[in-house]
Design a protein around this motif. Sequence first.
Motif, PDB file in Angstrom:
ATOM      1  N   LYS A 163      46.749 -27.176 149.794  1.00 57.94           N
ATOM      2  CA  LYS A 163      45.741 -27.581 150.782  1.00 57.94           C
ATOM      3  C   LYS A 163      44.988 -28.822 150.284  1.00 57.94           C
ATOM      4  CE  LYS A 163      41.704 -25.949 153.205  1.00 57.94           C
ATOM      5  NZ  LYS A 163      40.568 -25.052 153.069  1.00 57.94           N
ATOM      6  N   PHE A 164      44.683 -28.782 148.968  1.00 58.43           N
ATOM      7  CA  PHE A 164      43.978 -29.940 148.409  1.00 58.43           C
ATOM      8  C   PHE A 164      44.848 -31.190 148.510  1.00 58.43           C
ATOM      9  CE2 PHE A 164      43.766 -32.753 144.718  1.00 58.43           C
ATOM     10  CZ  PHE A 164      42.534 -33.344 144.970  1.00 58.43           C
ATOM     11  N   PHE A 220      43.785 -34.462 150.324  1.00 55.71           N
ATOM     12  CA  PHE A 220      43.698 -35.661 149.489  1.00 55.71           C
ATOM     13  C   PHE A 220      44.543 -36.791 150.100  1.00 55.71           C
ATOM     14  CE2 PHE A 220      45.204 -37.778 145.411  1.00 55.71           C
ATOM     15  CZ  PHE A 220      44.036 -38.488 145.224  1.00 55.71           C
ATOM     16  N   MET A 280      43.475 -37.808 136.892  1.00 52.64           N
ATOM     17  CA  MET A 280      44.059 -36.572 137.412  1.00 52.64           C
ATOM     18  C   MET A 280      45.032 -35.968 136.395  1.00 52.64           C
ATOM     19  SD  MET A 280      44.493 -37.167 141.495  1.00 52.64           S
ATOM     20  CE  MET A 280      45.475 -38.627 141.494  1.00 52.64           C
ATOM     21  N   ARG A 281      45.776 -36.841 135.734  1.00 47.90           N
ATOM     22  CA  ARG A 281      46.728 -36.335 134.732  1.00 47.90           C
ATOM     23  C   ARG A 281      45.966 -35.773 133.526  1.00 47.90           C
ATOM     24  NH1 ARG A 281      50.623 -41.222 133.722  1.00 47.90           N
ATOM     25  NH2 ARG A 281      51.902 -39.743 132.583  1.00 47.90           N
ATOM     26  N   GLY A 317      44.926 -32.304 133.924  1.00 41.68           N
ATOM     27  CA  GLY A 317      45.999 -31.311 133.939  1.00 41.68           C
ATOM     28  C   GLY A 317      46.788 -31.238 135.232  1.00 41.68           C
ATOM     29  N   MET A 318      46.640 -32.252 136.079  1.00 35.24           N
ATOM     30  CA  MET A 318      47.454 -32.266 137.307  1.00 35.24           C
ATOM     31  C   MET A 318      48.865 -32.682 136.900  1.00 35.24           C
ATOM     32  SD  MET A 318      46.298 -34.003 140.822  1.00 35.24           S
ATOM     33  CE  MET A 318      47.128 -33.723 142.360  1.00 35.24           C
ATOM     34  N   SER A 319      49.830 -31.908 137.300  1.00 39.66           N
ATOM     35  CA  SER A 319      51.205 -32.194 136.865  1.00 39.66           C
ATOM     36  C   SER A 319      51.753 -33.422 137.588  1.00 39.66           C
ATOM     37  CB  SER A 319      52.098 -30.995 137.135  1.00 39.66           C
ATOM     38  OG  SER A 319      52.198 -30.797 138.519  1.00 39.66           O
ATOM     39  N   ASP A 320      52.740 -34.050 136.960  1.00 41.77           N
ATOM     40  CA  ASP A 320      53.372 -35.222 137.578  1.00 41.77           C
ATOM     41  C   ASP A 320      53.957 -34.847 138.941  1.00 41.77           C
ATOM     42  OD1 ASP A 320      52.666 -36.521 135.326  1.00 41.77           O
ATOM     43  OD2 ASP A 320      54.692 -36.945 134.609  1.00 41.77           O
ATOM     44  N   LYS A 379      52.882 -32.661 141.062  1.00 37.59           N
ATOM     45  CA  LYS A 379      51.836 -32.584 142.102  1.00 37.59           C
ATOM     46  C   LYS A 379      51.346 -33.967 142.486  1.00 37.59           C
ATOM     47  CE  LYS A 379      50.123 -27.948 142.054  1.00 37.59           C
ATOM     48  NZ  LYS A 379      49.124 -26.981 141.656  1.00 37.59           N
ATOM     49  N   LEU A 437      53.944 -43.155 137.106  1.00 37.95           N
ATOM     50  CA  LEU A 437      53.875 -41.972 136.246  1.00 37.95           C
ATOM     51  C   LEU A 437      54.528 -42.210 134.881  1.00 37.95           C
ATOM     52  CD1 LEU A 437      54.518 -39.110 138.835  1.00 37.95           C
ATOM     53  CD2 LEU A 437      52.405 -39.582 137.608  1.00 37.95           C
ATOM     54  N   THR A 471      50.231 -30.772 129.369  1.00 41.83           N
ATOM     55  CA  THR A 471      49.569 -30.811 130.689  1.00 41.83           C
ATOM     56  C   THR A 471      48.936 -29.455 130.994  1.00 41.83           C
ATOM     57  OG1 THR A 471      51.180 -32.429 131.466  1.00 41.83           O
ATOM     58  CG2 THR A 471      49.951 -31.268 133.157  1.00 41.83           C
ATOM     59  N   ARG A 476      44.982 -28.566 131.384  1.00 37.89           N
ATOM     60  CA  ARG A 476      44.517 -27.999 132.654  1.00 37.89           C
ATOM     61  C   ARG A 476      43.586 -26.800 132.405  1.00 37.89           C
ATOM     62  NH1 ARG A 476      49.304 -26.050 135.307  1.00 37.89           N
ATOM     63  NH2 ARG A 476      49.876 -28.238 135.383  1.00 37.89           N
TER      64      ARG A 476
END
Lengths: 415, 226
Positions: free
Chosen positions: A2-3, A7, A308-309, A312-315, A317, A404, B78, B82
């Motif tokens: 949803k985010f 976004f 964002m990385r 902890g936002m994964s590549d 995502k 990335l 990562t 997080r």
Amino acid sequence: MKFLITFAFKNLTRYKRRTLITAGAIAVGIMMYIFIDAMLMGAEYESVRNLKWYETASARILNDEYWENRQQLPLDLSISDPDKIIDRLDENGIIATKRISIGGDLILSSQEFGEDGNLPVTVTAIDPSTDNEVFHYADTLIEGRFLEQDEDAALIGSWFAEDIGAKIGSWVTVLARGNGGFYEAIDLEIVGILNCPNPNVNRTLLMIPFDTADYYLAMDGAATEINIKLSDLADVDAELPAIQELLNGDDLTVMSWTAMARDYLALAEAKRGGTGMILFLIFIIAAVGISNTMLMAIFERVRELGMMRSLGMSDAKIRIAFMLEAAGIGLLGSIMGVILGIVADFFIINVGIDFSFIMRDMDIGYRIQGIFRGAWNPGTIVIAFFAGILISTLVAYLPTNRALKMDIPSCLRHQ
Amino acid sequence: MIKIENVIRDYHAGETVVHALRGVSLDIDQGEFISIAGPSGSGKTTLLNLIGCIDALDGGEIEIKGEKVSTMGKKDKTNFRRINLGFIFQTYNLIPVLTAYENVSFVLSLLDIPEDEVKKRTMDLLKEVGLEGMEHRRPSRLSGGQQQRVAIARALIKNPDIVLADEPTANLDSKTGEDILKLMKQMNKKHNTTFVFSTHDKMVMDYADRLVLLHDGQIMSDERRA
């Protein structure tokens, strides 16, 4: 998820003008695709109809050897008792009409046409009582009257009439070889002018009554062809075996319009291929546009990407977020493109584009005399809509991947 | 909590090699409020990046909460970040199209926390950092200090064990900078979160319970004050 959707949607509003310009490029591509497809589809639909209505009918019965020798228009390779076959077809609910195709010279006298001369013609002898059940010439009569049985009269295509300067009441002479090889000169009065929508026909059409040809050329009731009308929705090739069955023992063969119009169909296929290439290029241009937009969007936000990385936002995502954003641009472009495409389709379907200035003097293969009208193709509209979104989404992959590949500290330092 | 042993980090610029860290060793305990200080180019940010698992070292070892992060793969790093690490940046790095609320709550969306809880935790924390009533403002409608408060909330929202702050007050005036430091300290005490921040500002150093001075990639002094 949803985010990511929120976004992506919010990012679309970040550079409104750029989003709109890119979506506009996609929209133009999609509109062109829908418009050209509708125009081609309409042209092909109309060409096929005009082929069947004015040239080939749905199917044709010929002497076994006639098709191979058709260029010579041989009268001896004929159907000896066409009426018997027509009756047999009629008993089976099949509408048919007989014809004779005759090769000859049209002789023009200086008295009628200002100067003496002659030109090769193909004369079609028709049965006025049944021809209009299979073909549609009566509807195209623009001057004079239609043919009647057993009269020394002719109908002429309007372009042909224009070219030779023929009018209603003009007399022409056709010099042709009769069945057996003798020469016969037939004097004919032009009684009607037809404006046939099939340009190939309208350019050369000269029609006379079947009985007249039969008498002058000693055909003894024979015809060179029997033309058959089947329902527009019928699969002609599937119905041929049943018709062939009715001809058993008569040394005759039945051919579908697709076999007779093989040249046209190959040409149409080639045109579709060529147009497909153009449309592919249009999509490539739109794809390059959106790829460039995404490249700029991504590289202006490298620091944000680093943040964002870091958190902890994964590549994967991040990639999805940017691809969703591109999909949003694609969606906007697709909606605009489909709306514009439908508007353009309304125009091409209801008004059309007049190409008569080209068609009059040039044969481009289509059996359309002048105005190109389109046809609705909902499948194309749906495909264009989803293709716009899909291509936009996919082309965002590469620039996102490129960004990335930068390490996070470099992203955070990026100016 | 954080064990740094003989860490080396070199940067290559063409044929030139810059030795950013030359065998740094440091132990940091849970709940510390520690400042890494030193002049520009001393290796503060590099050290913070290595602790934050966003950079790779060339030698030595880093262990956080008993896990050897220096040998972890990209995906594991990562995941580790997080869950365990919060970041505060000099330039705030807020997402301009998101509201203060969204800038903070998105961190929780990465952890698949139910929406009700996300809402409650975000609203509570925004209130705690003094941004009650400003949840729906975008960064462009917030002052620098308010933006850094949002960034602090974003770093703390997942209750991390460690918050890393790279020059958190460098873009703020001294009064606002002091307010931010007070807030960070308050959070450190309340949540027992370890704060590691870099600075070259004397006033900021004075707030630290422990001050590590770096020079040319080496620790010159390590002074505990509290």
